[in-house]
Write an enzyme that holds these catalytic residues in place. Structure first.
Site, short mmCIF file in Angstrom:
data_model
loop_
_atom_site.label_atom_id
_atom_site.label_comp_id
_atom_site.label_asym_id
_atom_site.label_seq_id
_atom_site.Cartn_x
_atom_site.Cartn_y
_atom_site.Cartn_z
N HIS A 39 -6.00 88.95 38.19
CA HIS A 39 -6.47 88.71 39.56
C HIS A 39 -7.89 89.22 39.71
O HIS A 39 -8.19 90.32 39.25
CB HIS A 39 -5.58 89.44 40.56
CG HIS A 39 -6.08 89.31 41.96
ND1 HIS A 39 -5.94 88.14 42.69
CD2 HIS A 39 -6.77 90.17 42.76
CE1 HIS A 39 -6.49 88.30 43.89
NE2 HIS A 39 -7.02 89.52 43.95
N VAL B 27 -14.59 40.63 37.63
CA VAL B 27 -15.99 40.47 37.28
C VAL B 27 -16.25 39.06 36.78
O VAL B 27 -15.49 38.53 35.97
CB VAL B 27 -16.40 41.52 36.22
CG1 VAL B 27 -17.83 41.29 35.75
CG2 VAL B 27 -16.24 42.93 36.77
N VAL C 133 -12.30 56.94 32.10
CA VAL C 133 -12.87 58.26 31.83
C VAL C 133 -14.39 58.21 31.75
O VAL C 133 -15.09 59.01 32.38
CB VAL C 133 -12.28 58.84 30.53
CG1 VAL C 133 -12.46 60.32 30.49
CG2 VAL C 133 -10.81 58.52 30.41
P1 NAI Z 1 -10.73 53.79 29.74
O1 NAI Z 1 -9.60 53.13 29.05
O2 NAI Z 1 -10.62 55.23 30.11
O3 NAI Z 1 -11.07 53.00 31.07
C1 NAI Z 1 -11.39 51.65 31.09
C2 NAI Z 1 -11.25 51.13 32.50
O4 NAI Z 1 -11.83 49.84 32.55
C3 NAI Z 1 -9.79 50.98 32.93
O5 NAI Z 1 -9.61 51.59 34.20
C4 NAI Z 1 -9.57 49.47 32.97
O6 NAI Z 1 -8.65 49.08 33.94
C5 NAI Z 1 -10.98 48.98 33.29
N1 NAI Z 1 -11.27 47.62 32.86
C6 NAI Z 1 -10.97 47.05 31.67
N2 NAI Z 1 -11.44 45.79 31.62
C7 NAI Z 1 -12.07 45.56 32.80
C8 NAI Z 1 -12.77 44.45 33.35
N3 NAI Z 1 -12.94 43.32 32.66
N4 NAI Z 1 -13.27 44.57 34.59
C9 NAI Z 1 -13.12 45.70 35.31
N5 NAI Z 1 -12.47 46.80 34.84
C10 NAI Z 1 -11.95 46.73 33.60
O7 NAI Z 1 -11.99 53.53 28.79
P2 NAI Z 1 -13.45 54.15 28.76
O8 NAI Z 1 -13.77 54.82 30.05
O9 NAI Z 1 -14.32 53.08 28.24
O10 NAI Z 1 -13.33 55.27 27.66
C11 NAI Z 1 -12.83 54.93 26.38
C12 NAI Z 1 -12.01 56.03 25.83
O11 NAI Z 1 -12.85 57.11 25.38
C13 NAI Z 1 -11.08 56.70 26.83
O12 NAI Z 1 -9.89 55.99 27.00
C14 NAI Z 1 -10.83 58.01 26.18
O13 NAI Z 1 -9.85 57.84 25.21
C15 NAI Z 1 -12.17 58.32 25.53
N6 NAI Z 1 -12.93 59.23 26.39
C16 NAI Z 1 -12.41 60.46 26.66
C17 NAI Z 1 -13.07 61.34 27.48
C18 NAI Z 1 -12.45 62.64 27.79
O14 NAI Z 1 -11.49 63.00 27.12
N7 NAI Z 1 -12.95 63.39 28.76
C19 NAI Z 1 -14.36 61.00 28.08
C20 NAI Z 1 -14.78 59.65 27.78
C21 NAI Z 1 -14.09 58.82 26.95
#
Ligand code: NAI
Ligand code: FAD
Length: 475
Positions: free
Chosen positions: A454, A247, A193
């Site tokens: 609409h 990575v 996200v």
């Molecule tokens: P996320 O869980 O959404 O995404 C993390 C991504 O990083 C995943 O696709 C995962 O596969 C990848 N990943 C993990 N380790 C990795 C690595 N070593 N190398 C490459 N890729 C890797 O977490 P994110 O984006 O950090 O956000 C944290 C949380 O904050 C979200 O899960 C959500 O709960 C919340 N959030 C919600 C938003 C919304 O509701 N619009 C906006 C931003 C954050």
């Protein structure tokens, strides 16, 4: 003698501040302790969400979207602007103003509801007086007791092992939201996200953005058809997303960040960028809480262990929001906060995990509630699907944004709605109708029979419901 409260809430994010207000509304004497500091060292209520999460990211998404519209789409409407420029410092200052309005709003709400606020760090001292003694360290040094304690201490960004955040070159969500200028080249690790939202902000401002994702599937948790459609749009916009990477070494110096990684084909790659945002998820935060003093149980990931009612292993101690299991979303934290306050008051607070909506605020926006098609298949549920594209929606054409679709999934026998998935314009707003429908156990026919204004984007929702029964009117 220490000050005594019916309820002490530790943490003033969406979980904590809402719990405090609800408990006060129910007639309890409530204290809320929060340690977040603004730039001047003063209190900044609202937690991650308000200070470095939901609110500031949406402010930057809005500014950058206006910029992109002015650059790419105004001409279609006959508007000529000349060269459009972006003053990044002003954009960031506007974002800071929006954040402050929200911080001040919560302080006002505390006064209005007679919640006593302590600015500082709250930690458990011991069980005392039929409750718990909590030490407040900071500007307000105090010892207070609460008969009931609600822990809402949130979460922190997860760092890559051996690559700490310096918030200059290697950024968490915090640094990512305060860049003084658009970098020439930016990498994000994690296409979740934050990766997609923050990647979109800086791409729109002219930055060359590469998102490196470990999984070989794009957004595997969302409906596959919707993920595919979203990915097509991001590719078209020039948001470079590399899936299936591993990575390796990451080095930062004055010039920038050098990232070694292996691509999906197993080839060694090197990416040199000005800045790196690490967005690989978040970890529950209990730093400074001193849970050991009272024997509060944490799981192996450091989250506070709770049951379905947010009760911890200790009598009178509850925990809500990012610091416990479940999705890390502000509205989930709020619902838990309200439910706990009501349970303390002897009421039957409840949170329905099956109808918590998700929204990703990119362009197109992505929103969903309930189960995906792949989940229904895995669960062996017989279902019917109906989709309707925004391309066939009059309001979307008038807006000039016809990307995406609405998709309904309904039980094959009963027609009960099991999931609604959307990608397209303003679907963050449209998803509410689906949540209401699912809360009331509506069928797709219920939505199909309801009069929708609409022209409106919501007609795509009605048409997708009609599509379940293969009887769309406009497609
Ligand atoms: P996320 O869980 O959404 O995404 C993390 C991504 O990083 C995943 O696709 C995962 O596969 C990848 N990943 C993990 N380790 C990795 C690595 N070593 N190398 C490459 N890729 C890797 O977490 P994110 O984006 O950090 O956000 C944290 C949380 O904050 C979200 O899960 C959500 O709960 C919340 N959030 C919600 C938003 C919304 O509701 N619009 C906006 C931003 C954050
Ligand atoms: P937090 O908001 O983290 O609040 C915890 C508070 O407790 C903080 O103020 C902290 O300083 C304080 N605290 C911690 N320990 C102590 C202590 N011992 N004593 C005193 N105070 C303490 N979610 C959405 O639903 N929609 C979004 O659009 C969205 N966008 C996001 C964008 C980004 C960049 C990020 C990082 C997150 C986003 N989220 C979004 C997730 C959302 O911010 C969290 O789910 C939400 O803030 C969790 O609320 P909380 O109350 O559990 O914790």
């Amino acid at each position: 003698m220490s000050k005594q409260f019916d309820v002490v809430v530790i943490g003033g994010g969406p979980g904590g501040y809402v719990a405090a207000i609800r408990a006060a509304q129910l007639g309890m004497q409530v204290a809320c302790i929060d340690e977040w500091k603004n730039a001047a060292g003063g209190p900044a209520l609202g937690g991650t969400c308000t200070n470095v999460g939901c609110i500031p990211s949406k402010a930057l998404l809005q500014s950058s979207e206006h910029f992109e519209h002015a650059n790419l789409h105004f001409a279609d409407h006959g508007i000529s602007t000349g060269k459009v420029t972006m003053d990044v410092a002003k954009m960031i200052a506007r974002k800071d103003t929006v954040v402050k309005q929200n911080n001040d709003g919560i302080q006002y709400l505390f006064k209005k509801n007679k919640v006593t606020f302590f600015h500082g760090r709250g930690s458990f001292v011991k069980a005392a007086d039929g409750g718990y003694e909590i030490k407040v360290a900071g500007k307000d040094e105090e010892s207070i007791t609460g008969k009931q304690i609600i822990v809402a201490t949130g979460s922190n960004a997860r760092a890559l092992p051996g690559v700490p955040f310096d918030e200059d070159k290697i950024l968490s969500n915090d640094g990512a939201l305060r860049l003084g200028a658009a970098p020439k080249k930016l990498a994000l690790i994690g296409a979740g996200v934050i990766g997609l939202e923050m990647g979109s902000v800086w791409r729109r401002l002219g930055t060359e953005v590469t998102v490196l994702e470990g999984m070989d599937k794009f957004l595997p948790a969302i409906d596959e058809q919707i993920a595919k459609e979203a990915k097509k749009s991001f590719d078209k916009q020039g948001l470079k997303i590399e899936l299936g990477v591993k990575v390796g070494d990451i080095k930062a110096d004055k010039k920038g960040v050098q990232i070694s990684y292996t691509n999906a084909k197993g080839e060694a790659q090197q990416l040199d960028v000005d800045r790196l945002i690490v967005s690989i998820g978040r970890v529950a935060n209990t730093i400074g809480l001193n849970p050991e003093a009272v024997g509060l149980a944490l799981d192996e990931r450091g989250a506070i262990v709770v049951d379905e009612n947010c009760k911890t292993n200790l009598p009178g101690v509850w925990a809500v929001g990012d610091v416990v299991r479940g999705p890390m979303l502000a509205h989930k934290a709020e619902e838990e906060g309200v439910a706990v306050a009501e349970r303390i008051a002897g009421q039957h607070g409840h949170v329905n995990f099956a109808t918590i909506p998700w929204v990703i605020y990119t362009s197109p926006e992505i929103a969903w509630v309930g189960r995906t098609e792949q989940q229904l298949k895995a669960d062996g549920v017989a279902y019917k699907a109906g989709t309707f594209p925004f391309l066939a929606n009059g309001r979307a054409r008038a807006l000039g944004d016809t990307t995406g679709m609405v998709k309904f999934l309904a039980d094959a026998t009963t027609d009960e709605i099991l999931g609604v998935h959307m990608v397209g314009p303003m679907v963050s707003e449209l998803i509410s109708e689906a949540v209401v429908a699912m809360e009331f156990k509506a069928s797709s026919e219920d939505i199909a029979r309801i009069c929708h204004a609409h022209p409106s984007l919501s007609e795509a929702t009605k048409e997708a419901a009609l599509a379940v029964d293969k009887r769309t009117l406009n497609f």
